[in-house]
Design an enzyme around this catalytic site. Structure first.
Site, PDB file in Angstrom:
ATOM      1  N   ASP A   8      -1.891  -0.786  -6.989  1.00 55.17           N
ATOM      2  CA  ASP A   8      -2.453  -2.132  -6.941  1.00 55.17           C
ATOM      3  C   ASP A   8      -2.339  -2.874  -8.266  1.00 55.17           C
ATOM      4  O   ASP A   8      -3.213  -3.663  -8.636  1.00 55.17           O
ATOM      5  CB  ASP A   8      -3.930  -2.083  -6.474  1.00 55.17           C
ATOM      6  CG  ASP A   8      -4.062  -1.334  -5.158  1.00 55.17           C
ATOM      7  OD1 ASP A   8      -3.162  -1.482  -4.319  1.00 55.17           O
ATOM      8  OD2 ASP A   8      -5.055  -0.616  -4.986  1.00 55.17           O
ATOM      9  N   LYS A  11       2.379  -5.082  -7.903  1.00 58.40           N
ATOM     10  CA  LYS A  11       3.819  -4.822  -7.720  1.00 58.40           C
ATOM     11  C   LYS A  11       4.445  -5.835  -6.771  1.00 58.40           C
ATOM     12  O   LYS A  11       5.538  -6.342  -7.019  1.00 58.40           O
ATOM     13  CB  LYS A  11       4.032  -3.397  -7.181  1.00 58.40           C
ATOM     14  CG  LYS A  11       3.575  -2.314  -8.141  1.00 58.40           C
ATOM     15  CD  LYS A  11       3.766  -0.922  -7.577  1.00 58.40           C
ATOM     16  CE  LYS A  11       2.842  -0.595  -6.432  1.00 58.40           C
ATOM     17  NZ  LYS A  11       1.427  -0.478  -6.805  1.00 58.40           N
ATOM     18  N   HIS A  36       1.010  -4.392  -0.548  1.00 58.72           N
ATOM     19  CA  HIS A  36       1.536  -5.262  -1.605  1.00 58.72           C
ATOM     20  C   HIS A  36       1.284  -6.716  -1.219  1.00 58.72           C
ATOM     21  O   HIS A  36       1.770  -7.183  -0.198  1.00 58.72           O
ATOM     22  CB  HIS A  36       3.040  -5.003  -1.811  1.00 58.72           C
ATOM     23  CG  HIS A  36       3.331  -3.614  -2.294  1.00 58.72           C
ATOM     24  ND1 HIS A  36       4.593  -3.149  -2.539  1.00 58.72           N
ATOM     25  CD2 HIS A  36       2.503  -2.589  -2.610  1.00 58.72           C
ATOM     26  CE1 HIS A  36       4.530  -1.894  -2.960  1.00 58.72           C
ATOM     27  NE2 HIS A  36       3.275  -1.536  -3.004  1.00 58.72           N
ATOM     28  N   THR A 131      -5.978   6.876   2.564  1.00 59.73           N
ATOM     29  CA  THR A 131      -5.988   5.628   3.337  1.00 59.73           C
ATOM     30  C   THR A 131      -6.018   5.913   4.846  1.00 59.73           C
ATOM     31  O   THR A 131      -6.077   4.992   5.636  1.00 59.73           O
ATOM     32  CB  THR A 131      -4.722   4.804   3.037  1.00 59.73           C
ATOM     33  OG1 THR A 131      -3.581   5.600   3.386  1.00 59.73           O
ATOM     34  CG2 THR A 131      -4.635   4.426   1.566  1.00 59.73           C
ATOM     35  N   ARG A 145       9.618  21.072   8.282  1.00 56.58           N
ATOM     36  CA  ARG A 145      10.892  20.895   9.012  1.00 56.58           C
ATOM     37  C   ARG A 145      10.805  21.011  10.525  1.00 56.58           C
ATOM     38  O   ARG A 145      11.163  20.088  11.238  1.00 56.58           O
ATOM     39  CB  ARG A 145      11.983  21.839   8.470  1.00 56.58           C
ATOM     40  CG  ARG A 145      12.329  21.567   7.018  1.00 56.58           C
ATOM     41  CD  ARG A 145      12.816  22.796   6.314  1.00 56.58           C
ATOM     42  NE  ARG A 145      11.770  23.795   6.273  1.00 56.58           N
ATOM     43  CZ  ARG A 145      11.931  25.072   5.993  1.00 56.58           C
ATOM     44  NH1 ARG A 145      13.130  25.529   5.747  1.00 56.58           N
ATOM     45  NH2 ARG A 145      10.926  25.910   5.966  1.00 56.58           N
ATOM     46  N   PRO A 308     -13.769  -1.250  -1.755  1.00 58.52           N
ATOM     47  CA  PRO A 308     -13.895  -1.755  -3.126  1.00 58.52           C
ATOM     48  C   PRO A 308     -13.163  -0.798  -4.068  1.00 58.52           C
ATOM     49  O   PRO A 308     -13.277   0.416  -3.929  1.00 58.52           O
ATOM     50  CB  PRO A 308     -15.401  -1.737  -3.407  1.00 58.52           C
ATOM     51  CG  PRO A 308     -16.046  -1.091  -2.249  1.00 58.52           C
ATOM     52  CD  PRO A 308     -15.047  -0.879  -1.153  1.00 58.52           C
ATOM     53  N   ARG A 309     -12.381  -1.366  -4.985  1.00 57.66           N
ATOM     54  CA  ARG A 309     -11.671  -0.495  -5.932  1.00 57.66           C
ATOM     55  C   ARG A 309     -12.588  -0.138  -7.093  1.00 57.66           C
ATOM     56  O   ARG A 309     -13.390  -0.973  -7.524  1.00 57.66           O
ATOM     57  CB  ARG A 309     -10.421  -1.214  -6.456  1.00 57.66           C
ATOM     58  CG  ARG A 309      -9.390  -1.469  -5.359  1.00 57.66           C
ATOM     59  CD  ARG A 309      -8.232  -2.332  -5.847  1.00 57.66           C
ATOM     60  NE  ARG A 309      -7.270  -2.607  -4.794  1.00 57.66           N
ATOM     61  CZ  ARG A 309      -6.489  -3.686  -4.743  1.00 57.66           C
ATOM     62  NH1 ARG A 309      -6.541  -4.592  -5.705  1.00 57.66           N
ATOM     63  NH2 ARG A 309      -5.641  -3.840  -3.752  1.00 57.66           N
ATOM     64  N   SER A 418       1.388 -12.027 -16.228  1.00 55.56           N
ATOM     65  CA  SER A 418       0.921 -12.689 -15.011  1.00 55.56           C
ATOM     66  C   SER A 418      -0.537 -13.091 -15.209  1.00 55.56           C
ATOM     67  O   SER A 418      -1.361 -12.279 -15.620  1.00 55.56           O
ATOM     68  CB  SER A 418       1.075 -11.717 -13.842  1.00 55.56           C
ATOM     69  OG  SER A 418       0.465 -12.235 -12.692  1.00 55.56           O
TER      70      SER A 418
HETATM   71  P1  GDP Z   1       0.288  -3.915  -5.419  1.00 52.24           P
HETATM   72  O1  GDP Z   1      -0.143  -2.892  -4.418  1.00 52.24           O
HETATM   73  O2  GDP Z   1       0.672  -3.319  -6.717  1.00 52.24           O
HETATM   74  O3  GDP Z   1       1.358  -4.833  -4.882  1.00 52.24           O
HETATM   75  O4  GDP Z   1      -0.995  -4.806  -5.704  1.00 52.24           O
HETATM   76  P2  GDP Z   1      -2.004  -5.416  -4.613  1.00 52.24           P
HETATM   77  O5  GDP Z   1      -1.328  -6.524  -3.936  1.00 52.24           O
HETATM   78  O6  GDP Z   1      -2.594  -4.336  -3.785  1.00 52.24           O
HETATM   79  O7  GDP Z   1      -3.170  -5.910  -5.545  1.00 52.24           O
HETATM   80  C1  GDP Z   1      -2.964  -6.850  -6.544  1.00 52.24           C
HETATM   81  C2  GDP Z   1      -3.863  -8.068  -6.285  1.00 52.24           C
HETATM   82  O8  GDP Z   1      -3.895  -8.872  -7.426  1.00 52.24           O
HETATM   83  C3  GDP Z   1      -3.380  -8.965  -5.165  1.00 52.24           C
HETATM   84  O9  GDP Z   1      -4.494  -9.508  -4.524  1.00 52.24           O
HETATM   85  C4  GDP Z   1      -2.588 -10.042  -5.896  1.00 52.24           C
HETATM   86  O10 GDP Z   1      -2.541 -11.269  -5.188  1.00 52.24           O
HETATM   87  C5  GDP Z   1      -3.399 -10.182  -7.142  1.00 52.24           C
HETATM   88  N1  GDP Z   1      -2.689 -10.564  -8.358  1.00 52.24           N
HETATM   89  C6  GDP Z   1      -1.441 -10.196  -8.773  1.00 52.24           C
HETATM   90  N2  GDP Z   1      -1.202 -10.657 -10.025  1.00 52.24           N
HETATM   91  C7  GDP Z   1      -2.319 -11.310 -10.403  1.00 52.24           C
HETATM   92  C8  GDP Z   1      -2.733 -11.966 -11.619  1.00 52.24           C
HETATM   93  O11 GDP Z   1      -2.012 -12.020 -12.590  1.00 52.24           O
HETATM   94  N3  GDP Z   1      -3.987 -12.510 -11.628  1.00 52.24           N
HETATM   95  C9  GDP Z   1      -4.832 -12.442 -10.569  1.00 52.24           C
HETATM   96  N4  GDP Z   1      -6.025 -12.989 -10.692  1.00 52.24           N
HETATM   97  N5  GDP Z   1      -4.484 -11.825  -9.417  1.00 52.24           N
HETATM   98  C10 GDP Z   1      -3.268 -11.263  -9.351  1.00 52.24           C
HETATM   99  P1  IMO Z   2      -0.039   0.342  -3.529  1.00 53.03           P
HETATM  100  O1  IMO Z   2       1.434   0.473  -3.224  1.00 53.03           O
HETATM  101  C1  IMO Z   2      -3.877   2.278  -4.373  1.00 53.03           C
HETATM  102  C2  IMO Z   2      -4.414   6.390  -2.930  1.00 53.03           C
HETATM  103  C3  IMO Z   2      -5.493   6.460  -1.870  1.00 53.03           C
HETATM  104  C4  IMO Z   2      -6.004   7.871  -2.098  1.00 53.03           C
HETATM  105  C5  IMO Z   2      -4.718   8.622  -2.451  1.00 53.03           C
HETATM  106  C6  IMO Z   2      -4.100   9.373  -1.293  1.00 53.03           C
HETATM  107  O2  IMO Z   2      -0.724  -0.732  -2.786  1.00 53.03           O
HETATM  108  O3  IMO Z   2      -0.292   0.342  -4.996  1.00 53.03           O
HETATM  109  P2  IMO Z   2      -2.849   8.606   0.926  1.00 53.03           P
HETATM  110  O4  IMO Z   2      -3.302   7.729   2.062  1.00 53.03           O
HETATM  111  O5  IMO Z   2      -1.621   8.099   0.244  1.00 53.03           O
HETATM  112  O6  IMO Z   2      -2.741  10.044   1.316  1.00 53.03           O
HETATM  113  O7  IMO Z   2      -4.043   8.523  -0.139  1.00 53.03           O
HETATM  114  O8  IMO Z   2      -3.804   7.652  -2.923  1.00 53.03           O
HETATM  115  N1  IMO Z   2      -3.365   5.381  -2.655  1.00 53.03           N
HETATM  116  C7  IMO Z   2      -3.334   4.160  -3.195  1.00 53.03           C
HETATM  117  N2  IMO Z   2      -4.214   3.528  -3.994  1.00 53.03           N
HETATM  118  N3  IMO Z   2      -2.739   1.647  -4.018  1.00 53.03           N
HETATM  119  C8  IMO Z   2      -1.842   2.273  -3.234  1.00 53.03           C
HETATM  120  O9  IMO Z   2      -0.640   1.745  -2.927  1.00 53.03           O
HETATM  121  C9  IMO Z   2      -2.130   3.569  -2.763  1.00 53.03           C
HETATM  122  N4  IMO Z   2      -1.474   4.447  -1.976  1.00 53.03           N
HETATM  123  C10 IMO Z   2      -2.237   5.541  -1.928  1.00 53.03           C
HETATM  124  O10 IMO Z   2      -6.506   5.507  -2.077  1.00 53.03           O
HETATM  125  O11 IMO Z   2      -6.840   7.916  -3.229  1.00 53.03           O
HETATM  126 MG    MG Z   3      -1.777  -2.422  -3.213  1.00 54.37          MG
END
Ligand code: GDP
Ligand code: IMO
Ligand code: MG
Length: 437
Positions: A8, A11, A36, A131, A145, A308-309, A418
């Protein structure tokens, strides 16, 4: 492009932004556990299995062999995008060798988590906090396998039925042993249901290894979109509180069929503080109102599960380790705007062990990180909102110093910054924020 923390990091946003410079975008690991988010104007898209490049017309988006695909979730995602006017056709390719996430994988995932919760009574004491998207059980079947299904199998009903006849009896016994409330698994029903999904996906399913090599030979460029993140890597993350794939850049060769030596620049995505979802060590976690403030300002609730993270200060011991493992050349720092308004900011530069000794090395093992506390450097904060900044010179001096500290500690430049979720709220800083001397 890879996450340097626990996921999160933003990306999706950075991939969406970089996509204009590439022809193909490839997912190489993970599955629908990823979430994402991409914001285009007022539109917010949450992508789980489909590469974030899908939002840019004219790109080839590849779901590589290292991904585990839930075919029904994928079809929902395709439908959702089409309803919002995003074209999904020959621009989406799925590996015939990507493994399939079946409904029983999700049941197994949930049943195991619940069993561990009942046994231990709390998160982090055995329960991973997954998740529940069936990721671990699907990868387990891949390694086992004889009980695995691949996307190509969905295109042959007779073959699929034959495999499911073996799998279902065994899986029922396993689910019952886990104490799951199982509805009987009927091979023919599952074969019909998933062959139907396969038919819908047939135009997209192909040998993506040849496809990506053909693209490279034709002089086209490829962006690999990491899902999850380095510290959740099955081999290099905070085991066992990790996901079940190689989500560092080390997963690219195996998960896409492209040798490591062909990979060029690596962007590491780092949010300006730390978060993680689920259990596991988190040395800089803030369980107080500072953590709550970061959660609120950063809207730190899971894209996939809504949980909640957990939030905390930036952990540079962890980031530096990820930079090393992933071979990152540059950092994209996201969510810097969230840190406005603090009088001071802390950055973790070492871990103090329970016996009082200090280390600057990350230890990717939950048991061995037990009792670690952070060694902090304190930096001055800034009050101004950053959301309108368009250049590094626009940033308050303290924000520039914060990034300079990161560069100096980690040893690579911060090239992208960003300051908000939108495409436009990003700027490049070709010059470094600090001299690397
Ligand atoms: P990812 O899994 O790495 O793609 O990230 P997520 O999308 O799960 O979480 C990132 C969150 O931060 C999303 O809600 C984005 O819209 C938001 N976001 C990304 N860059 C920025 C930033 O620079 N500022 C703020 N305030 N939010 C951002
Ligand atoms: P993005 O791509 C945040 C975490 C889960 C859990 C652990 C194992 O959005 O960054 P799983 O369901 O994969 O077996 O869960 O990994 N987890 C993530 N946390 N962002 C993710 O992906 C995650 N993908 C898995 O919360 O702790
Ligand atoms: Mg994410």
């Amino acid at each position: 492009m890879v996450g340097l923390q626990w996921g999160d990091e933003g990306k999706g946003k950075i991939v969406d932004l970089l996509t204009s410079r590439y022809d193909c975008i490839v997912r190489y690991n993970g599955g629908a556990n990823a979430g994402h988010t991409v914001q285009v104007g007022t539109e917010r898209y949450a992508l789980h299995l489909i590469p974030s490049g899908i939002l840019s017309p004219g790109k080839i988006n590849i779901v590589g062999n290292g991904v585990v695909v839930d075919p029904e979730k994928l079809l929902d995602e395709v439908d959702g995008l089409r309803k919002r006017g995003v074209a999904v056709g020959s621009n989406l390719r799925i590996s015939d060798r990507a493994h399939v996430v079946m409904p029983y994988h999700k049941e197994q995932d949930a049943a195991l988590e619940e069993l561990l919760e009942r046994k231990s009574g709390k998160l982090g004491a055995g329960q991973i906090g997954t998740t529940r998207r069936g990721i671990g059980p699907a990868y387990s079947d891949k390694v086992r396998r004889s009980t695995a299904l691949r996307m190509g199998d969905l295109l042959d009903h007779a073959l699929l039925l034959r495999k499911l006849e073996t799998i279902c009896g065994l899986r029922m016994a396993e689910l019952e042993a886990l104490g799951a409330n199982v509805t009987p698994l009927v091979p023919r029903e599952l074969a019909d249901r998933f062959a139907a999904a396969g038919e819908k996906l047939r135009p997209h399913i192909t040998d993506t290894v040849y496809l990506v090599h053909d693209e490279i030979k034709a002089g086209r460029s490829v962006l690999f979109e990491g899902a999850n993140a380095c510290l959740l890597d099955i081999d290099h993350g905070t085991f066992p509180y990790v996901t079940s794939s190689n989500c560092s850049t080390l997963g690219i060769p195996a998960g896409s069929g492209v040798p490591g030596r062909m990979i060029g620049k690596v962007y590491g995505i780092m949010k300006a503080y730390s978060t993680r979802v689920g259990g596991g060590p988190f040395v800089t976690e803030l369980l107080d109102e500072t953590g709550e403030r970061i959660r609120k300002r950063g809207r730190e609730y899971g894209t996939t599960t809504g949980r909640p993270r957990r939030c905390g200060w930036l952990d540079l011991v962890a980031v530096k380790y990820s930079v090393m493992v992933c071979g990152a050349d540059a950092i994209a720092c996201t969510l810097l705007d969230v840190l406005s308004g603090f009088d001071e900011l802390k950055i973790c530069v070492g871990y103090r062990r329970a016996d009082g000794t200090v280390t600057d090395r990350f230890i990717p093992d939950a048991e061995r990180m037990h009792g670690f506390t952070p060694v902090y450097e304190t930096l001055p904060g800034w009050q101004r909102e950053l959301t309108d900044c368009t250049d590094r010179d626009d940033l308050p001096r303290e924000a520039q110093s914060y990034l300079a500290f990161v560069e100096k500690f980690v040893g690579i430049p911060v090239e992208l910054v960003s300051v908000g979720p939108e495409r436009t709220q990003t700027f490049e800083s070709n010059a470094r924020f600090a001299s690397m001397a």
